[in-house]
Write an enzyme that holds these catalytic residues in place. Structure first.
Site, PDB file in Angstrom:
ATOM      1  CG  ASP A  25      67.630  -4.709  71.128  1.00  0.00           C
ATOM      2  OD1 ASP A  25      68.319  -4.313  72.092  1.00  0.00           O
ATOM      3  OD2 ASP A  25      66.604  -5.390  71.278  1.00  0.00           O
ATOM      4  CG  HIS A  26      70.210   0.330  73.830  1.00  0.00           C
ATOM      5  ND1 HIS A  26      68.848   0.214  74.017  1.00  0.00           N
ATOM      6  CD2 HIS A  26      70.739   0.424  75.083  1.00  0.00           C
ATOM      7  CE1 HIS A  26      68.580   0.238  75.312  1.00  0.00           C
ATOM      8  NE2 HIS A  26      69.712   0.370  75.983  1.00  0.00           N
ATOM      9  CG  HIS A  47      66.010  -4.061  75.261  1.00  0.00           C
ATOM     10  ND1 HIS A  47      66.510  -3.647  74.046  1.00  0.00           N
ATOM     11  CD2 HIS A  47      65.520  -2.936  75.852  1.00  0.00           C
ATOM     12  CE1 HIS A  47      66.346  -2.332  73.935  1.00  0.00           C
ATOM     13  NE2 HIS A  47      65.741  -1.887  75.009  1.00  0.00           N
TER      14      HIS A  47
HETATM   15  C1  BG6 Z   1      64.875   1.303  76.369  1.00  0.00           C
HETATM   16  C2  BG6 Z   1      63.507   1.406  76.973  1.00  0.00           C
HETATM   17  O1  BG6 Z   1      64.839   0.617  75.146  1.00  0.00           O
HETATM   18  O2  BG6 Z   1      65.746   0.621  77.257  1.00  0.00           O
HETATM   19  C3  BG6 Z   1      63.569   2.079  78.324  1.00  0.00           C
HETATM   20  O3  BG6 Z   1      62.658   2.141  76.111  1.00  0.00           O
HETATM   21  C4  BG6 Z   1      64.565   1.389  79.229  1.00  0.00           C
HETATM   22  O4  BG6 Z   1      62.275   2.091  78.946  1.00  0.00           O
HETATM   23  C5  BG6 Z   1      65.910   1.248  78.511  1.00  0.00           C
HETATM   24  O5  BG6 Z   1      64.710   2.162  80.406  1.00  0.00           O
HETATM   25  C6  BG6 Z   1      66.866   0.411  79.337  1.00  0.00           C
HETATM   26  O6  BG6 Z   1      68.136   0.463  78.747  1.00  0.00           O
HETATM   27  P1  BG6 Z   1      69.454   0.327  79.618  1.00  0.00           P
HETATM   28  O7  BG6 Z   1      70.550   0.431  78.618  1.00  0.00           O
HETATM   29  O8  BG6 Z   1      69.443   1.442  80.618  1.00  0.00           O
HETATM   30  O9  BG6 Z   1      69.373  -1.013  80.288  1.00  0.00           O
END
Ligand code: BG6
Length: 488
Positions: A178-179, A241
């Site tokens: 989960d980045h 997230h």
């Molecule tokens: C991803 C989603 O996991 O996270 C995307 O699939 C979303 O739809 C993105 O735009 C948002 O990540 P960040 O790091 O730009 O907040």
């Protein structure tokens, strides 16, 4: 093998190496690690995807994406060259058993210690890739798999994927990404909560009136309409997230910053989430879909126009959630996320309770609040009441003041590292603290599945909202009927 005894991987195999994520995030992050001298010295990188490319053509592709997306905007030639020297490419369509077998042979031939296999493909292939690794003798200790989200599209598909992976790999070898957990600001939540004695005594229902977690995006579906339309905001953002952020805000202090302790505590939060089903969805949730509008003065099309067809998929969701345990009994957690909202903003807003009694007569006293902004910039601000200077004869006057910590200024000498740099380092070294365990994923799916089933059973459709606004009107009434407006 456990994470703590794992050896640093000396071979990274990336499945889906020509994909969008690889180009935008993965190779630029590997470049960032290379430029900082943080990649394991002997690390080799083997990219694989369907396209027939030779090593030189693949390296050129990597070089282009690194130049376009280098973390600090500039790309050092020597570091890029050093990265490219580590890289090879093998075409292997995932549905072609013979090519997959020879890819696995190539991995085996190059292994020189532990291997990290990063699966950045459609999740329906995870089982097949794991089987191919097992058939080639790569299932044992010494191999780790890093899996991109989404793990399935509901609980049963997640269980099927997890079963297929766990038929080959022990949970300690599986690293679910989960980045958000790799983001500096998100890890700082842990530092703020557990590196300070100040907040913890107040961090409970006795002192906190409400919590708001917002992940707002200005982008639309960015050419990913085919995927996004099968997902929607609940599956794309809430299941992972937002719920991970909720866990970090709500969990009990883990005894140590290590994989089992941290993930056990997150799991308890997920298990304490009060189910929201058909009887509750109409008042506890709001779903929306953007129509044409404007963001920062620029006209943007509606979701259906971007997609090229009408759709019932939600691009916005807001939820009034509850964590039913002693610490949080009665405290609403408002969660919202959406595409094409007015600003890009990820934040956690904690509103404390009112003073129990005012000694200042009718002078208004606003409750204290703590705002933790994670994106686009990191700020932590604490709102307090202060005496307004002056000689008021009618009684002391109070004003709201803010203690504001700008992390950019505070750590001007430090470089804030992109999420995938942290995640790659940890996965290469076998540290799963910032990765999601199987049970977390599945409990999260159960909770969001009930919401989606509730919408279906109650016949609820997303309400439209013009791009550039904060979602449908129903998102406002969600909290307002309890005296809680969204922070804007
Ligand atoms: C991803 C989603 O996991 O996270 C995307 O699939 C979303 O739809 C993105 O735009 C948002 O990540 P960040 O790091 O730009 O907040």
């Amino acid at each position: 093998m456990t994470a703590s005894t794992a050896h640093t991987a000396q071979l990274l195999t990336l499945f889906g190496a020509t994909g969008d994520l690889a180009g935008r995030m993965l190779f630029p992050s590997l470049y960032g690690l290379q430029a900082e001298g943080l990649l394991p010295e002997r690390l080799r990188i083997l990219g694989s995807a369907r396209s027939e490319l030779d090593d030189a053509a693949f390296r050129e592709l990597v070089a282009q994406s690194v130049k376009r997306h280098a973390p600090d905007g500039e790309c050092r030639e020597d570091a890029l060259r050093a990265l490219l020297e580590r890289i090879e490419y093998r075409a292997a369509p995932l549905d072609d058993a013979t090519s997959m077998a020879s890819l696995v042979e190539a991995i085996d031939a190059r292994r020189d210690g532990d291997v990290l296999c990063h699966l950045s493909t459609a999740p329906r292939w995870y089982g097949a890739v794991c089987d191919a690794l097992a058939n080639g003798g790569l299932a044992g200790a010494g191999t780790r798999v890093m899996l991109e989200k989404p793990i399935g599209h509901d609980l049963s598909s997640a269980i099927a994927i997890n079963d297929a992976v766990s038929a080959v790999f022990d949970e300690s070898q599986v690293f679910r990404v989960d980045h958000y957990l790799g983001k500096e600001g998100v890890q700082n939540l842990l530092a703020l909560r557990f590196g300070n004695a100040l907040f913890e005594p107040l961090w409970n229902a006795r002192h906190i009136a409400q919590v708001q977690i917002t992940v707002a995006e200005t982008v639309g579906v960015e050419g990913r309409g085919d995927y996004y339309d099968t997902a929607g905001a609940v599956r794309d953002m809430l299941q992972n997230h937002l719920l991970q952020l909720l866990c970090l805000v709500a969990m009990e202090p883990p005894s140590q910053f290590e994989p089992t302790a941290v993930r056990n505590e997150k799991l308890k939060v997920l298990r304490s989430l009060r189910p929201i089903g058909a009887a509750e969805v109409a008042i506890e949730t709001a779903a929306g879909q953007y129509t044409a509008g404007a963001i920062d003065g620029v006209a943007v099309p509606g979701y259906a126009q971007e997609l090229g067809r009408a759709s019932g998929t939600e691009t916005f969701v807001a939820i009034r959630a509850h964590v039913d345990n002693w610490r949080w009994s009665g405290v609403p957690f408002y969660l919202r996320t959406g595409k094409r909202l007015p600003h890009r903003r990820t934040e956690i807003f904690i509103q404390f309770r009112q003073v129990p009694h005012s000694i200042f007569g009718s002078a208004p006293i606003a409750p204290n609040s703590l705002l933790i902004e994670l994106q686009p910039d990191e700020h932590i601000s604490l709102r307090l009441m202060s005496k307004t200077p002056g000689l008021d004869r009618s009684g002391l006057q109070l004003s709201k003041v803010t203690l504001d910590l700008d992390m950019q200024d505070e750590f001007a000498a430090h470089c804030r590292r992109p999420a995938y740099e942290r995640l790659y380092l940890d996965a290469l070294e076998g540290n799963g603290t910032l990765f999601v365990r199987r049970d977390e994923t599945e409990v999260a799916w159960r909770w969001v599945d009930a919401i989606r089933a509730g919408w279906r059973d109650a016949g609820l459709q997303p309400r439209s909202y013009p791009a550039g606004t904060w979602g449908p009107a129903a998102a406002l009434t969600l909290g307002e009927r309890h005296g809680h407006g969204w922070r804007e």
